[in-house]
Scaffold this motif. Structure first.
Motif, short mmCIF file in Angstrom:
data_model
loop_
_atom_site.label_atom_id
_atom_site.label_comp_id
_atom_site.label_asym_id
_atom_site.label_seq_id
_atom_site.Cartn_x
_atom_site.Cartn_y
_atom_site.Cartn_z
N GLN A 137 16.26 91.03 69.46
CA GLN A 137 16.02 89.97 68.47
C GLN A 137 16.99 90.10 67.29
O GLN A 137 17.46 89.08 66.77
N GLN A 138 17.29 91.32 66.89
CA GLN A 138 18.24 91.54 65.80
C GLN A 138 19.63 91.02 66.18
O GLN A 138 20.29 90.34 65.39
N THR A 171 15.38 89.96 59.33
CA THR A 171 14.77 89.31 58.17
C THR A 171 15.44 87.97 57.95
O THR A 171 16.56 87.73 58.41
N GLU A 172 14.77 87.10 57.23
CA GLU A 172 15.35 85.79 56.97
C GLU A 172 16.50 85.92 55.98
O GLU A 172 16.37 86.55 54.93
N ASN A 173 17.64 85.35 56.33
CA ASN A 173 18.77 85.32 55.40
C ASN A 173 19.72 84.21 55.80
O ASN A 173 19.72 83.74 56.95
N THR A 174 20.53 83.80 54.87
CA THR A 174 21.47 82.69 55.10
C THR A 174 22.92 83.15 55.01
O THR A 174 23.83 82.33 54.99
#
Length: 271
Positions: free
Chosen positions: A90-91, A56-59
């Motif tokens: 991908q993870q 998932t998108e995260n910073t």
């Protein structure tokens, strides 16, 4: 030993006890979880918690890795996910893109990357995984090896047992199971943590190492006794089965290069 910082992805059955153990050795530990409810627990243990879900998108990942000398990747592929052979790499790639040029990586892999050979399996075997999860793990291994080279060590564990993970529950009451007369490959959590410690303390990088108990009792003997000893109905196995398939995971390399002595060499003494 210089006090260093280690980032551990995964704070579950193996990851949390590992983090606590490394902390007692003087390491500063950043520990990840996918559950916000677990943050308080990690904080109570003196760990530095990070909550994120790979894929998932995260910073938050750059901060999770910042100033850590070592990254331990310790989460298995979720077998129920479709296209796991694509999703799992991908993870892990999401972590790799933030690793700097000096950080070392310990990847907790699995002996599922090995095919059944009806013989002893060592780390030099050319891998032909038979299940999707094994193919996913091998894909990650190859990806990591390509990018990290000698800054990577791969630790391939056999079936994990110990403490609340009671093997007697795995096959209890099942009927006419196959491969009863084949040897099993398991490893106790204490030895998982012991091997990880040995790799870090000895600065053993650029290696592929199997982790497995010394003895390999027959599947039927092990799971029957394991079920009986916790009061469950033991499984039954096909009698006089033809052409059983198996592999015997060798732990020879772990003992030779790490000088590691297994705490639980005989699985039958654990049940």
């Amino acid at each position: 030993m210089m006090h260093k910082q280690i980032s551990i992805v995964g704070s579950g059955w193996l990851g949390l006890p590992l983090a606590k153990n490394l902390q007692t050795k003087g390491y500063r530990i950043k520990s990840s979880t996918t559950s916000k409810d677990k943050i308080t627990l990690l904080e109570a243990e003196g760990l530095i918690p990070y909550c994120f879900t790979l894929g998932t998108e995260n910073t938050i990942i750059p901060d999770f890795l910042k100033d850590s000398d070592i990254l331990i990747i310790n989460f298995p592929p979720k077998r129920k996910i479709e296209a796991i052979e694509k999703v799992y790499p991908q993870q892990v790639q999401q972590l790799l893109q933030h690793i700097n040029d000096t950080q070392k990586v310990l990847f907790i892999s699995s002996t599922s990357v090995y095919q059944n050979t009806n013989g002893i399996v060592e780390e030099t075997l050319v891998n032909i995984p038979e299940k999707a999860s094994g193919k996913a793990v091998l894909a990650v291994e190859n990806m990591l090896r390509k990018q990290l080279k000698d800054r990577l060590t791969i630790l391939r564990f056999s079936g994990l047992i110990g403490y609340d993970r009671l093997p007697g529950r795995f096959l209890a009451a099942k009927k006419k199971l196959s491969n009863g007369n084949t040897p099993i490959n398991v490893i106790h959590r204490d030895d998982c943590i012991g091997l990880i410690n040995a790799i870090i303390e000895q600065n053993c990088w650029g290696q592929i190492i199997n982790g497995c108990a010394e003895e390999h009792p027959l599947r039927s003997v092990f799971y029957t006794l394991a079920a009986e000893n916790i009061g469950l109905t033991p499984p039954t196995f096909i009698e006089n089965e033809k052409s059983p398939v198996f592999k015997i995971i060798s732990n020879k390399k772990s003992k030779e290069i790490l000088k590691y002595s297994y705490k639980h060499p005989d699985p039958l003494k654990l049940i």
